[in-house]
Write an enzyme that holds these catalytic residues in place. Structure first.
Site, PDB file in Angstrom:
ATOM      1  N   ARG A 174       0.839  -1.200   0.000  1.00  0.00           N
ATOM      2  CA  ARG A 174       0.000   0.000   0.000  1.00  0.00           C
ATOM      3  C   ARG A 174       0.878   1.255   0.000  1.00  0.00           C
ATOM      4  O   ARG A 174       0.470   2.297  -0.494  1.00  0.00           O
ATOM      5  CB  ARG A 174      -0.902   0.033   1.248  1.00  0.00           C
ATOM      6  CG  ARG A 174      -2.037  -0.965   1.218  1.00  0.00           C
ATOM      7  CD  ARG A 174      -2.756  -1.012   2.552  1.00  0.00           C
ATOM      8  NE  ARG A 174      -3.338   0.250   2.964  1.00  0.00           N
ATOM      9  CZ  ARG A 174      -4.510   0.723   2.521  1.00  0.00           C
ATOM     10  NH1 ARG A 174      -5.214   0.028   1.664  1.00  0.00           N
ATOM     11  NH2 ARG A 174      -4.959   1.878   2.950  1.00  0.00           N
ATOM     12  N   ARG A 178      10.190   5.458  -2.580  1.00  0.00           N
ATOM     13  CA  ARG A 178      10.665   6.295  -3.691  1.00  0.00           C
ATOM     14  C   ARG A 178      12.138   6.666  -3.512  1.00  0.00           C
ATOM     15  O   ARG A 178      12.550   7.000  -2.392  1.00  0.00           O
ATOM     16  CB  ARG A 178       9.854   7.597  -3.770  1.00  0.00           C
ATOM     17  CG  ARG A 178       8.377   7.398  -3.978  1.00  0.00           C
ATOM     18  CD  ARG A 178       7.711   8.697  -4.430  1.00  0.00           C
ATOM     19  NE  ARG A 178       6.273   8.551  -4.376  1.00  0.00           N
ATOM     20  CZ  ARG A 178       5.504   9.002  -3.379  1.00  0.00           C
ATOM     21  NH1 ARG A 178       6.056   9.658  -2.352  1.00  0.00           N
ATOM     22  NH2 ARG A 178       4.200   8.811  -3.412  1.00  0.00           N
ATOM     23  N   ARG A 257      -9.293  -5.968  12.827  1.00  0.00           N
ATOM     24  CA  ARG A 257      -8.739  -5.014  13.782  1.00  0.00           C
ATOM     25  C   ARG A 257      -9.710  -3.841  13.884  1.00  0.00           C
ATOM     26  O   ARG A 257     -10.342  -3.451  12.893  1.00  0.00           O
ATOM     27  CB  ARG A 257      -7.389  -4.468  13.292  1.00  0.00           C
ATOM     28  CG  ARG A 257      -6.345  -5.533  13.100  1.00  0.00           C
ATOM     29  CD  ARG A 257      -5.867  -6.125  14.383  1.00  0.00           C
ATOM     30  NE  ARG A 257      -5.065  -5.184  15.149  1.00  0.00           N
ATOM     31  CZ  ARG A 257      -4.675  -5.415  16.401  1.00  0.00           C
ATOM     32  NH1 ARG A 257      -5.039  -6.524  17.035  1.00  0.00           N
ATOM     33  NH2 ARG A 257      -3.921  -4.531  17.040  1.00  0.00           N
ATOM     34  N   ARG A 288      -0.559   6.268  15.799  1.00  0.00           N
ATOM     35  CA  ARG A 288      -0.380   7.575  15.167  1.00  0.00           C
ATOM     36  C   ARG A 288      -1.255   8.620  15.848  1.00  0.00           C
ATOM     37  O   ARG A 288      -2.194   8.267  16.573  1.00  0.00           O
ATOM     38  CB  ARG A 288      -0.682   7.514  13.666  1.00  0.00           C
ATOM     39  CG  ARG A 288      -2.025   6.919  13.313  1.00  0.00           C
ATOM     40  CD  ARG A 288      -2.149   6.675  11.802  1.00  0.00           C
ATOM     41  NE  ARG A 288      -3.324   5.878  11.520  1.00  0.00           N
ATOM     42  CZ  ARG A 288      -3.655   5.397  10.333  1.00  0.00           C
ATOM     43  NH1 ARG A 288      -2.912   5.651   9.284  1.00  0.00           N
ATOM     44  NH2 ARG A 288      -4.734   4.674  10.169  1.00  0.00           N
ATOM     45  N   GLU A 313      -4.487   7.325  17.996  1.00  0.00           N
ATOM     46  CA  GLU A 313      -5.133   6.122  17.460  1.00  0.00           C
ATOM     47  C   GLU A 313      -4.486   4.870  18.048  1.00  0.00           C
ATOM     48  O   GLU A 313      -3.276   4.688  17.959  1.00  0.00           O
ATOM     49  CB  GLU A 313      -4.994   6.127  15.931  1.00  0.00           C
ATOM     50  CG  GLU A 313      -5.661   4.936  15.281  1.00  0.00           C
ATOM     51  CD  GLU A 313      -5.633   5.001  13.751  1.00  0.00           C
ATOM     52  OE1 GLU A 313      -5.753   6.103  13.173  1.00  0.00           O
ATOM     53  OE2 GLU A 313      -5.485   3.928  13.141  1.00  0.00           O
ATOM     54  N   TYR A 361      -9.454  -5.060   2.079  1.00  0.00           N
ATOM     55  CA  TYR A 361      -8.952  -3.766   2.539  1.00  0.00           C
ATOM     56  C   TYR A 361      -9.192  -2.735   1.424  1.00  0.00           C
ATOM     57  O   TYR A 361      -8.260  -2.304   0.755  1.00  0.00           O
ATOM     58  CB  TYR A 361      -7.458  -3.957   2.797  1.00  0.00           C
ATOM     59  CG  TYR A 361      -6.699  -2.965   3.627  1.00  0.00           C
ATOM     60  CD1 TYR A 361      -7.199  -1.736   4.006  1.00  0.00           C
ATOM     61  CD2 TYR A 361      -5.417  -3.293   4.043  1.00  0.00           C
ATOM     62  CE1 TYR A 361      -6.445  -0.865   4.769  1.00  0.00           C
ATOM     63  CE2 TYR A 361      -4.653  -2.435   4.811  1.00  0.00           C
ATOM     64  CZ  TYR A 361      -5.165  -1.226   5.160  1.00  0.00           C
ATOM     65  OH  TYR A 361      -4.391  -0.366   5.910  1.00  0.00           O
ATOM     66  N   ASP A 363     -10.007   0.837  -0.170  1.00  0.00           N
ATOM     67  CA  ASP A 363     -10.049   2.273   0.109  1.00  0.00           C
ATOM     68  C   ASP A 363     -11.365   2.835  -0.425  1.00  0.00           C
ATOM     69  O   ASP A 363     -12.057   2.167  -1.193  1.00  0.00           O
ATOM     70  CB  ASP A 363      -8.885   2.976  -0.588  1.00  0.00           C
ATOM     71  CG  ASP A 363      -7.554   2.641   0.055  1.00  0.00           C
ATOM     72  OD1 ASP A 363      -7.520   2.416   1.273  1.00  0.00           O
ATOM     73  OD2 ASP A 363      -6.546   2.599  -0.681  1.00  0.00           O
TER      74      ASP A 363
HETATM   75  N1  UDP Z   1       3.030   0.858   8.069  1.00  0.00           N
HETATM   76  C1  UDP Z   1       4.117   0.803   8.902  1.00  0.00           C
HETATM   77  N2  UDP Z   1       4.668   1.975   9.332  1.00  0.00           N
HETATM   78  C2  UDP Z   1       4.174   3.180   8.979  1.00  0.00           C
HETATM   79  C3  UDP Z   1       3.057   3.237   8.139  1.00  0.00           C
HETATM   80  C4  UDP Z   1       2.504   2.053   7.703  1.00  0.00           C
HETATM   81  O1  UDP Z   1       4.574  -0.274   9.282  1.00  0.00           O
HETATM   82  O2  UDP Z   1       4.730   4.212   9.417  1.00  0.00           O
HETATM   83  C5  UDP Z   1       2.436  -0.426   7.614  1.00  0.00           C
HETATM   84  C6  UDP Z   1       1.371  -0.916   8.600  1.00  0.00           C
HETATM   85  O3  UDP Z   1       1.430  -2.325   8.685  1.00  0.00           O
HETATM   86  C7  UDP Z   1       0.102  -0.436   7.943  1.00  0.00           C
HETATM   87  C8  UDP Z   1       0.423  -0.627   6.459  1.00  0.00           C
HETATM   88  O4  UDP Z   1       1.810  -0.273   6.358  1.00  0.00           O
HETATM   89  O5  UDP Z   1      -1.011  -1.201   8.344  1.00  0.00           O
HETATM   90  C9  UDP Z   1      -0.411   0.196   5.510  1.00  0.00           C
HETATM   91  O6  UDP Z   1      -0.311   1.574   5.871  1.00  0.00           O
HETATM   92  P1  UDP Z   1      -1.465   2.626   5.545  1.00  0.00           P
HETATM   93  O7  UDP Z   1      -0.962   3.971   5.888  1.00  0.00           O
HETATM   94  O8  UDP Z   1      -1.967   2.377   4.185  1.00  0.00           O
HETATM   95  O9  UDP Z   1      -2.576   2.180   6.615  1.00  0.00           O
HETATM   96  P2  UDP Z   1      -4.036   2.804   6.872  1.00  0.00           P
HETATM   97  O10 UDP Z   1      -3.924   4.286   6.686  1.00  0.00           O
HETATM   98  O11 UDP Z   1      -4.978   2.120   5.935  1.00  0.00           O
HETATM   99  O12 UDP Z   1      -4.283   2.447   8.311  1.00  0.00           O
END
Ligand code: UDP
Length: 388
Positions: A174, A178, A257, A288, A313, A361, A363
């Site tokens: 996801r 880069r 979850r 976060r 969160e 999952y 979006d």
């Molecule tokens: N992830 C991580 N560290 C980060 C951000 C994301 O390990 O700083 C991993 C984590 O397992 C997460 C996944 O990447 O569930 C997908 O991140 P995304 O930001 O897409 O999650 P969402 O916003 O859908 O919760």
């Protein structure tokens, strides 16, 4: 009179309802919550007026022209572009992993080619034939072991509480990686936030003479006019709730979850300087912090100068009846899902859709795209057959 019942008013359900209504069908949408829109719903915080995403931050992005045109029928979008930072071991880095993250982490000034070579050497342990096996192999192959341990291992252990070898590789892909200093969170062509908020957008989608919405109405309440027992078999149904709940969990529970958001109004005009700060360390209990004012910089003049709303969160396993957010999709879940799909095939007048109904999952833009195509391919032919 109802031609089609839609259970759940998230983006899949709303899109399906709107399409069917525009095709001339009388549509009833039910939702057990007291508002529509599913987890995309947002509301102004009563104390500050700052728009709070009630179920965690929802950022709209898509590269699908059809979806972008479709959503623009109901709302305009701000030029918001999502950026995320992450705090690891007391230092703030840009996310997703980019050349800035790599150089800051290694205290270096690598060129793109040098950084690529370094990361490849740090991923050398991963057998190339097993890269796509799971979250861990994929993650290390993308960013190398040191960055994986710093930025993914701790965050993921909090977010999923599941061994990364059990999680699918698709969760880590996801995020882009880069070898430039571009730290946009998404790669999509179109991005933005609904100018007057999610509530206005979602309400406009349901605003059609052929659509009736019943809130606080539970499909599983036998007393309800639109209960499962009263409707299935008598009406075509689009069901967007959890697929395991539909079948009364008879093949076992699918793993989900959920999140808890701890809201706080802070006495400052800016708490963290960015919309989302991730926390990669295991010893920080939350994954976060969202600071909602940063999602709408264009509203700076109307938002208070001395107050801000943040949400910490926390992630945990969802028990039955709690709000499911993220399908875990471990091997045991995939096996159960297969059986639920077989059961779903025995319900010819029920279409299972959306994140909960498909255990995917999705979006927001994917839920909309899926509803548009399944309306055309499945529901429209079915409804026109019914009315012939
Ligand atoms: N992830 C991580 N560290 C980060 C951000 C994301 O390990 O700083 C991993 C984590 O397992 C997460 C996944 O990447 O569930 C997908 O991140 P995304 O930001 O897409 O999650 P969402 O916003 O859908 O919760």
């Amino acid at each position: 009179m109802t031609d089609l019942l839609i259970v759940g008013s998230g983006l899949f359900g709303l899109t399906m309802a709107r399409e069917a209504a525009e095709a001339g069908a009388k549509v009833t949408i039910i939702d057990r919550r007291d508002h529509l829109g599913g987890n995309a719903w947002s509301e102004p915080d009563p104390e500050t007026g700052i728009e709070v995403h009630k179920y965690g931050a929802h950022l709209f992005h898509t590269s699908n022209e059809r979806v972008w045109e479709y959503v623009n029928r109901f709302t305009s979008f701000t030029p918001y572009v999502h950026h995320v930072y992450t705090t690891v071991n007391g230092v703030v880095y840009p996310m997703p992993v980019n050349l800035g993250t790599i150089n800051q982490f290694f205290q270096a000034a690598y060129s793109p080619d040098e950084a690529r070579a370094l990361i490849a050497s740090q991923a050398a342990d991963i057998d190339p034939t097993h890269v796509d096996d799971n979250f861990r192999t994929k993650g290390i192959s993308l960013v190398g072991k040191p960055l994986f341990e710093a930025f993914f291992e701790g965050y993921t252990s909090k977010q999923w509480q599941t061994d990364p070898e059990e999680l699918p590789a698709s969760i880590v892909t996801r995020l882009p990686v880069r070898y430039t200093y571009d730290n946009r969170y998404f790669n999509d062509t179109y991005e933005g936030l609904p100018t007057d908020g999610y509530a206005a957008w979602l309400t406009r989608m349901s605003d059609h003479p052929n659509i009736t919405v019943h809130l606080d109405t539970d499909f599983f309440d036998p007393e309800s006019e639109f209960s499962k027992s009263r409707t299935v078999g008598n009406l075509p149904v689009v069901y967007t709730g959890p697929i395991d709940e539909y079948f009364d969990y008879r093949e076992g529970d699918l793993g989900w979850r959920t999140i808890d958001l701890e809201l706080e109004v802070k006495p400052t005009g800016d708490s963290q300087g960015c919309p989302v700060m991730n926390y990669g360390d295991r010893n920080v209990p939350y994954t976060r912090i969202h600071e909602f004012r940063h999602f709408h910089p264009e509203r700076a003049e109307t938002y208070p100068k001395d107050k801000t709303v943040i949400a910490r969160e926390y992630s945990r396993f969802a028990k039955r009846g709690e709000e499911p957010y993220y399908p875990i999709n471990a091997a045991a879940d995939r096996k159960r899902l297969k059986t639920y799909h077989e059961l779903a095939a025995t319900e010819p007048n029920v279409l299972f859709g959306g994140r909960l109904g498909t255990y995917k999952y999705l979006d927001m833009h994917m839920a909309i795209a899926s509803a548009l195509s399944r309306f055309n391919n499945v529901v429209a032919p079915f409804l026109s057959g019914e009315t012939k």
